[in-house]
Structure formats: structure tokens, C-alpha cells
Design a protein around this motif. Sequence first.
Motif, PDB file in Angstrom:
ATOM      1  N   THR B  38       0.861  -1.182   0.000  1.00 32.74           N
ATOM      2  CA  THR B  38       0.000   0.000   0.000  1.00 32.74           C
ATOM      3  C   THR B  38       0.896   1.230   0.000  1.00 32.74           C
ATOM      4  OG1 THR B  38      -1.592  -1.271   1.279  1.00 32.74           O
ATOM      5  CG2 THR B  38      -1.937   1.097   1.186  1.00 32.74           C
ATOM      6  N   LYS B  39       0.677   2.113  -0.974  1.00 35.33           N
ATOM      7  CA  LYS B  39       1.605   3.236  -1.169  1.00 35.33           C
ATOM      8  C   LYS B  39       1.034   4.546  -0.662  1.00 35.33           C
ATOM      9  CE  LYS B  39       4.282   0.438  -3.444  1.00 35.33           C
ATOM     10  NZ  LYS B  39       5.289  -0.292  -2.641  1.00 35.33           N
ATOM     11  N   GLU B  40       1.941   5.472  -0.360  1.00 31.81           N
ATOM     12  CA  GLU B  40       1.523   6.836  -0.053  1.00 31.81           C
ATOM     13  C   GLU B  40       1.938   7.739  -1.198  1.00 31.81           C
ATOM     14  OE1 GLU B  40       2.638   8.628   3.683  1.00 31.81           O
ATOM     15  OE2 GLU B  40       1.336  10.332   3.246  1.00 31.81           O
ATOM     16  N   GLY B  41       0.945   8.248  -1.917  1.00 30.92           N
ATOM     17  CA  GLY B  41       1.239   9.190  -2.984  1.00 30.92           C
ATOM     18  C   GLY B  41       1.094  10.607  -2.499  1.00 30.92           C
ATOM     19  N   CYS B  42      -0.111  10.940  -2.051  1.00 27.09           N
ATOM     20  CA  CYS B  42      -0.405  12.333  -1.703  1.00 27.09           C
ATOM     21  C   CYS B  42      -0.624  12.526  -0.214  1.00 27.09           C
ATOM     22  CB  CYS B  42      -1.660  12.783  -2.459  1.00 27.09           C
ATOM     23  SG  CYS B  42      -3.121  11.820  -2.012  1.00 27.09           S
ATOM     24  N   GLY B  43      -1.142  11.515   0.456  1.00 24.87           N
ATOM     25  CA  GLY B  43      -1.485  11.660   1.875  1.00 24.87           C
ATOM     26  C   GLY B  43      -2.708  12.525   2.112  1.00 24.87           C
TER      27      GLY B  43
END
Lengths: 286, 161
Positions: B38-43
Motif C-alpha cells: 500500500t503506497k503513499e502518494g499524496c497523503g
Amino acid sequence: MQYFRPTTLEDAVAHLRAHGPGVTILAGGTDLVVQIRAGLRAPEAVMDIKRIAPLSEITRTEEGGWRIGAAVSGAEISAHAGLCADWPGLVEGVGLIGSMQVQSRATPVGNLCNASPAADSVPAMIAAGATVYVLGPNGMRKIPVEEVAQGPGKTSLRAGELVTSVTLPRRAARSADAYLRFTPRAEMDIAVAGAAVNLTLDDSGRCTFARVALGAVAPKALLVPEAGAALVGTMLESDALRRMAAAVTAACAPIDDKRGTATYRTAIAPVLARRAVALAQTRAAA
Amino acid sequence: MPKIHVTTTVNGGETEFLCEAHHTLLSVLRDTLGLTGTKEGCGSGDCGACSVNMNGRVVCACLVLAPEAEGATIETVEGLAGEAGMHPVQRAFIETAALQCGFCTPGFMVAAKDLLARNPDPSETEIRYWLAGNLCRCTGYDKIVRAVQKAAREPGRHART
Ligand code: FES
Ligand code: FES
């Protein structure tokens, strides 16, 4: 920051009393969590209201309308056959808030309390004549939905108060609503301007009741009584629509920002309102 | 401030963690539980890279406070593949080359799996609207839409929905 998760309204009120203005209410969190992370808000505590059963329900009111609990998400509203049948415009407005992921959590009551002038569900709630139920230290009070937002990020809610639900009135026959907005991108965008119309027709197609509300053209979503009045008693013919549109234009007091100029917003708001009248009329006649 | 103890189900297994109230589910998944798919792009809820399924609906894990996960059922991209191998959505993404850098891919696959579980035969328009909250800076989206269409045609897609 502390985190509270009451399961009853009594516990929720007790937390509000104990912590006063330091406690911020968390429903879907799609605005609040962003604001906390951006440092725009630093609440001492958040109170998650999603485990308070009555706040998570859509029920019938005694008058035959609908009650939407403060923790009900957009996805739940879109999936509710009764609301879709009675209030298609409100369901449209709610469904335009953010992405599918945001819909899973975001609530129209949160949309209301966040008090963005461009909140998509608010014009439709205003046009619908929704009533907001607010629980506070002195018990429950009711206010018309258009009295909640006061300006960008500001509401008339007092410290220690909690919105528990929004109610929609009973639907008369041949009634319908519609909400239209303009955005550069069809999905996942914020309204440059928006218009909601709620009306009732008689057997002959004459308009017997109308409310018109606007979004993103003033510091808060607006009820425009003159626009609704221009429609009542008419067959919604071009003359009536012209008077309605003029009232809409007169009510616009927008700002220039990166989404659009004040001039542009003022130009498109009456166009959206005309189209919303046509859509609501078609729905009401169907 | 004492930490909050949370018990939750992640990818079918009961999981416990300690967090602070302001922690997000995304940070717990990645930093505490080591589920870095699971990625964090923008938050901020705009990109969908952090999409996970929580209690049957896809949410942005960056917009969920970690303590909200108490008692929840969560599925991340790591839970997509089963004993029978990859989920049809995963296979279709590989077969249609629907990724370049791959940063957005877990979020797209979690969202697409939920779409197909609800609507086994979505139109292209339905796919594009459902995935509008997932941003990809590489592919131009077309191959992603083709991948979802391909997964929808696969007979095995109901195996793990
Ligand atoms: S990281 Fe959550 S939406 Fe972008
Ligand atoms: S493949 Fe790189 S962001 Fe989508």
C-alpha cells in the motif's frame, strides 16, 4: 491528541461536556484527517461517532420523510432505494463528493459542517428544505440546513454541540429535485458553481412549490427565495425561467480563484439553475 | 500519552498493533505491520495509491485514523493473491502491461477487485468513473482500463471476491 469512540449519544454528550471545544467530531474523516495532517487543525481529541448506532442509520421520520444519521456515508446514501426515488438531486450532490474511496467514508453531514462554499451536497439539502438536528448540553435543537454554514469553514454550531442527523420532508406527489455543477473534470473535482432545484407540479404541470439553492458563488451555499418564487404558479415557461435566472444572477457574490473567475461563476450559475429546473421538471412529471 | 491498542483483521489474520491517535491506517500498515504494498502518494485522499478494502468498501488508508481500525476487516494488495495463485485482476494487469513504475498499481488493483465483485460486467465508462480516484502518472490509463475489462472476462474472477 486523544481518540474517543462512544457507542451511545449519552457518552458522546459526556465527552463533549468534559472536553469542551477541544474535541472535534470525526465521522468520515475525509476533510478532518487532511486538515489535521496539514496542520490546519490540532484538536486535543477527536470523537469518532461511527459506532453510535442511531447515527449510522437512514430511517423514516414520523412525518413520512427521511432521517439521515450524521455518520451515514455517501456510498450508503447512493445505495438507498428510498432516497434515490424521493431525492435524486440530493443523491446526485452527495455522490459528486470526491472519489469512490472518499464516498466510502465521507458523510453529507460532514460536508455540511466542513462549511466549504463549494460543498456539493449542501445546495441540494437546502433546496430540499432539510432540517438539522443538533444535540448539545441543553438537549436537542433543530435548525434549517441553510443556517448551519456561515462562511468558509465557519458554522453556527456552538462548542459542545453535535449534529446527530438531517431530516428531509415528506415527498408530495409529482415532486423531484436535481443538482448540477460545473467542473473541468467530470469526477474528483470541486464545483466552480452548482445549482439545486426542488419543485412540485400539479396535475396540469403547473409549478406549485419551488426552492432554488446555489453553491460556490458566495461565502456559503445560498437559498435564493426569489428564484423559487419566480417559478411558483407558472408552467415553467421561458418567461418564468428568465425571471428565475435573473434572481440567481442577482444572488451571486462569488470570488475569483484558481477554479474560476467571479464573472464566469456568475455567468454559469443561472445556466446550471435552468438546466436543473428542466431536469427536476422531467423527473417530477415522470 | 499511552498508546492505543488496536485489534483488527488484516488479510484474513487477526492482527494487533499499538498506535497513537493521530497515526493513519496507512502509516500503521506500512511502518508497523510491514505491508508496504500500500503506497503513499499524496497523503490527502487525492491519488488512491493507498487504497485498501475496509469492512467491504475501498477507502484511502491515508484518510483513516489507525484507531478506527479496531474490529475492522481490512484487505490490502498483499491479500489479493490466494492459494490458487494471483487474483484475475493481478494477472490481467501483468498480461496487458497495465503498469510502468508500478506505484499506483496496488491501489488500482484493490479498487478494481471491488468493482468486479459488485459489478461483474462494467462498461468502460463505469470502470473509468470507479477508478477516477486512482491517479497514474505513467500509463495514460488506457491499459489499466483494458486490464480491468480483461479481468472481467475471466471465468475465475469470482474465486476470491
Ligand atoms: S496517499 Fe492516500 S489518496 Fe494519495
Ligand atoms: S504506473 Fe507509474 S504511476 Fe501508474
